[in-house]
Design a protein around this motif. Structure first.
Motif, PDB file in Angstrom:
ATOM      1  N   VAL A 219      24.527  14.252  19.548  1.00 58.58           N
ATOM      2  CA  VAL A 219      25.668  15.176  19.541  1.00 58.58           C
ATOM      3  C   VAL A 219      25.202  16.586  19.881  1.00 58.58           C
ATOM      4  O   VAL A 219      25.835  17.299  20.674  1.00 58.58           O
ATOM      5  CB  VAL A 219      26.366  15.146  18.169  1.00 58.58           C
ATOM      6  N   ALA A 220      24.081  17.000  19.299  1.00 55.36           N
ATOM      7  CA  ALA A 220      23.565  18.344  19.565  1.00 55.36           C
ATOM      8  C   ALA A 220      23.191  18.512  21.036  1.00 55.36           C
ATOM      9  O   ALA A 220      23.438  19.568  21.636  1.00 55.36           O
ATOM     10  CB  ALA A 220      22.357  18.627  18.676  1.00 55.36           C
ATOM     11  N   CYS A 221      22.609  17.471  21.639  1.00 53.39           N
ATOM     12  CA  CYS A 221      22.254  17.555  23.059  1.00 53.39           C
ATOM     13  C   CYS A 221      23.504  17.677  23.932  1.00 53.39           C
ATOM     14  O   CYS A 221      23.506  18.389  24.943  1.00 53.39           O
ATOM     15  CB  CYS A 221      21.415  16.354  23.473  1.00 53.39           C
TER      16      CYS A 221
ATOM     17  N   LYS B 110      27.731   8.619  23.425  1.00 53.18           N
ATOM     18  CA  LYS B 110      27.466   9.885  24.104  1.00 53.18           C
ATOM     19  C   LYS B 110      28.695  10.378  24.849  1.00 53.18           C
ATOM     20  O   LYS B 110      28.977  11.578  24.868  1.00 53.18           O
ATOM     21  CB  LYS B 110      26.298   9.750  25.089  1.00 53.18           C
ATOM     22  N   SER B 111      29.431   9.465  25.492  1.00 51.20           N
ATOM     23  CA  SER B 111      30.635   9.893  26.213  1.00 51.20           C
ATOM     24  C   SER B 111      31.617  10.572  25.268  1.00 51.20           C
ATOM     25  O   SER B 111      32.224  11.593  25.604  1.00 51.20           O
ATOM     26  CB  SER B 111      31.300   8.697  26.902  1.00 51.20           C
ATOM     27  N   SER B 112      31.772   9.998  24.070  1.00 54.49           N
ATOM     28  CA  SER B 112      32.661  10.602  23.086  1.00 54.49           C
ATOM     29  C   SER B 112      32.158  11.982  22.675  1.00 54.49           C
ATOM     30  O   SER B 112      32.944  12.935  22.543  1.00 54.49           O
ATOM     31  CB  SER B 112      32.780   9.708  21.851  1.00 54.49           C
TER      32      SER B 112
ATOM     33  N   ILE C 223      25.198  17.927  35.707  1.00 56.13           N
ATOM     34  CA  ILE C 223      25.370  16.476  35.623  1.00 56.13           C
ATOM     35  C   ILE C 223      25.364  16.125  34.144  1.00 56.13           C
ATOM     36  O   ILE C 223      24.326  16.173  33.483  1.00 56.13           O
ATOM     37  CB  ILE C 223      24.229  15.732  36.351  1.00 56.13           C
ATOM     38  N   LEU C 224      26.531  15.812  33.607  1.00 59.43           N
ATOM     39  CA  LEU C 224      26.653  15.417  32.204  1.00 59.43           C
ATOM     40  C   LEU C 224      27.152  13.985  32.192  1.00 59.43           C
ATOM     41  O   LEU C 224      28.302  13.717  32.510  1.00 59.43           O
ATOM     42  CB  LEU C 224      27.634  16.329  31.460  1.00 59.43           C
ATOM     43  N   SER C 225      26.271  13.058  31.840  1.00 63.29           N
ATOM     44  CA  SER C 225      26.608  11.657  32.020  1.00 63.29           C
ATOM     45  C   SER C 225      25.988  10.795  30.939  1.00 63.29           C
ATOM     46  O   SER C 225      24.852  11.037  30.509  1.00 63.29           O
ATOM     47  CB  SER C 225      26.122  11.169  33.397  1.00 63.29           C
ATOM     48  N   ALA C 226      26.744   9.780  30.511  1.00 64.60           N
ATOM     49  CA  ALA C 226      26.210   8.783  29.585  1.00 64.60           C
ATOM     50  C   ALA C 226      25.453   7.690  30.324  1.00 64.60           C
ATOM     51  O   ALA C 226      24.869   6.812  29.707  1.00 64.60           O
ATOM     52  CB  ALA C 226      27.343   8.165  28.762  1.00 64.60           C
ATOM     53  N   GLU C 227      25.488   7.716  31.639  1.00 62.80           N
ATOM     54  CA  GLU C 227      24.769   6.727  32.451  1.00 62.80           C
ATOM     55  C   GLU C 227      23.837   7.477  33.391  1.00 62.80           C
ATOM     56  O   GLU C 227      24.298   8.184  34.285  1.00 62.80           O
ATOM     57  CB  GLU C 227      25.750   5.863  33.246  1.00 62.80           C
ATOM     58  N   ALA C 228      22.542   7.349  33.174  1.00 59.36           N
ATOM     59  CA  ALA C 228      21.582   8.173  33.894  1.00 59.36           C
ATOM     60  C   ALA C 228      21.166   7.588  35.233  1.00 59.36           C
ATOM     61  O   ALA C 228      20.176   8.007  35.817  1.00 59.36           O
ATOM     62  CB  ALA C 228      20.338   8.396  33.035  1.00 59.36           C
TER      63      ALA C 228
END
Length: 494
Positions: A48-50, A90-92, A193-198
């Motif tokens: 969450v912090a990241c 992470k998406s949430s 680039i903010l993504s839950a899938e790298a």
């Protein structure tokens, strides 16, 4: 065998002790929002912090640069990398820290519509003039008349090509590194680039054997804020100058380990992984009882208002190039930063605590400066001197991320049992997927597994490592032994 007969499955990449995330080191406004978001999502607090830090980095990076010392000026954009299995939310978490950015982008599109329409009309008129001069040149040439004056007129027209308005676009997801660079050069010079899938960064065509060196070097240069010339053979070349980039990713351990198997030596050799703030938090899955969304989000709403205020501060552009405000340390903060730098440096000797991650540690002082500057902007806006309290807070966070990098990268080392277990697991899952079984004969593994695993001691250690983590186990008597995998591994890969 049914899944309930297996012990809880744990990630492989966990060497050393997982230390609690230093949430108390976050500035008050950010800390309260992170605690509020974590309470609802029940995701690991580091994850969450990241998410919060990546969004805040994206908001601040176009406004300010930080001067670490005389002659040492650089961007404040962060690269964060959360290593966690799918389903850690992470998406949430990203979604809770992005409303201000999403609304800002929508507002920019709305406000730019008149300018975009005017540009469309100007382009139509310009293209008509170009077509008219070209027709005249063809007619003159056909009649054998001089064309010099008409060609000069055409050249002048090309120099007068209408310049499209720049519309702020900040968020990217599924984009190649070169497409990202082109957008930063020609559309808006600040992005993230903010993504839950790298897969955008660690997989796909951009990280193929032919492209991996170029892609990593380009992202390195964007982290540095360097000028990049991209030469194209079949289309228009372009220059990225003064652009700023934030990356906030989650990657599954298996995907990152597969990347390191192929490109780890190169990625660490050129400092690609060194730029990231690593986090490998313990999973919270299985402990997250349903929680209804709260009636209000005071911490997140306060942070969103503050972020929008920062987004509304006009950035300075010089021909499409960002010209951020340069913030400096106060005299006391400078001393604290230098001390932080020197403490890390002292641990880079052959016997030092950080010897195994010299590449990552060498960038830690830079990341401390970036975080301290972001914290200052959150507290005081893009003005004034960065104080020692922000450098101390940033130092605590970066020290935690350094330990996470050490835990993960030591686990990924080829001589490490975790790394061998991961290779064996990938081999077993692939074989079981093709055969439809949930076990593989031990002798088959000895014959056909990757060469580095075939030696009996190494193979048995890898099996033991998988068994300790509830991922696979050895069953049967001598001569009939089979390695069974946890059925959850098959559904995990789908």
């Amino acid at each position: 065998e049914n899944a309930q007969h297996w012990p809880p499955m744990r990630p492989l990449v966990s060497t050393g002790t997982n230390q609690p995330y230093p949430v108390a080191a976050l500035p008050d406004e950010l800390r309260l929002a992170v605690i509020e978001a974590q309470s609802f999502t029940q995701a690991p607090v580091a994850l969450v912090a990241c998410s919060a830090l990546a969004s805040l980095s994206l908001v601040c990076q176009g406004l300010v640069d930080v001067q670490r010392a005389p002659g040492l000026r650089g961007p404040v954009g962060l690269f964060t990398l959360v290593i966690a299995e799918s389903g850690e939310r992470k998406s949430s978490s990203d979604g809770l820290f992005r409303p201000a950015i999403d609304q800002y982008e929508r507002d920019q599109v709305t406000h730019s519509k008149p300018a975009l329409l005017a540009h469309e009309k100007a382009m139509a008129a310009w293209e008509a003039r170009i077509a008219g001069v070209k027709d005249r040149i063809r007619k003159l040439a056909k009649d054998g008349d001089p064309v010099d004056a008409a060609e000069d007129e055409l050249a002048a027209l090309f120099r007068e090509r209408p310049v499209p308005p720049r519309v702020a676009r900040l968020l990217y997801c599924d984009v190649t590194s070169e497409a990202l660079a082109h957008s930063l050069a020609t559309e808006w010079p600040s992005g993230g680039i903010l993504s839950a899938e790298a897969g955008t960064v660690f997989g796909g065509h951009a990280m193929s054997v032919e492209s991996v060196m170029r892609s990593m070097a380009l992202l390195n240069s964007l982290w540095d804020g360097a000028r990049i010339v991209v030469d194209r053979r079949n289309s228009e070349s372009f220059v990225v100058d003064g652009a700023r980039l934030t990356i906030g990713l989650q990657v599954q351990p298996a995907a990152l380990l597969a990347f390191l198997d192929k490109h780890g030596t190169l990625a660490r050799g050129i400092g690609f992984l060194a730029r990231y703030l690593f986090a490998c938090p313990a999973s919270t899955q299985g402990t997250r009882a349903f929680r209804a969304p709260p009636m209000s989000w005071p911490g997140l709403e306060r942070l969103a208002v503050h972020m929008r205020q920062l987004l509304d501060v006009p950035v300075t552009l010089d021909g499409g190039r960002l010209v951020p405000i340069v913030l400096h340390f106060s005299a006391v903060a400078q001393e604290v930063w230098i001390k932080t730098h020197d403490i890390v440096e002292s641990e880079l000797t052959a016997t030092g605590e950080l010897a195994s991650i010299r590449d990552v540690a060498s960038k830690s002082a830079d990341n401390v400066a970036r975080l301290a500057c972001i914290f200052h902007v959150l507290r005081h806006g893009p003005a004034g001197e960065i104080g020692p309290e922000d450098v101390v807070s940033a130092g605590k966070l970066v020290a935690w991320h350094l330990q996470e990098a050490k835990r993960f990268l030591q686990g990924a080392d080829p001589s490490n049992a975790h790394s061998n277990a991961e290779k064996l697991e990938r081999f077993l899952v692939a074989k079981c997927g093709s055969s439809g079984n949930l076990s593989v004969p031990f002798r088959y593994v000895q014959q056909f597994a990757p060469h580095s695993l075939r030696e009996a001691t190494v193979l048995n250690q890898a099996i033991a490592e998988l068994a300790r983590n509830g991922r696979a186990r050895l069953r049967g008597d001598a001569g009939q032994r089979r390695i069974e995998i946890n059925p959850a591994l098959m559904s995990e890969g789908q």
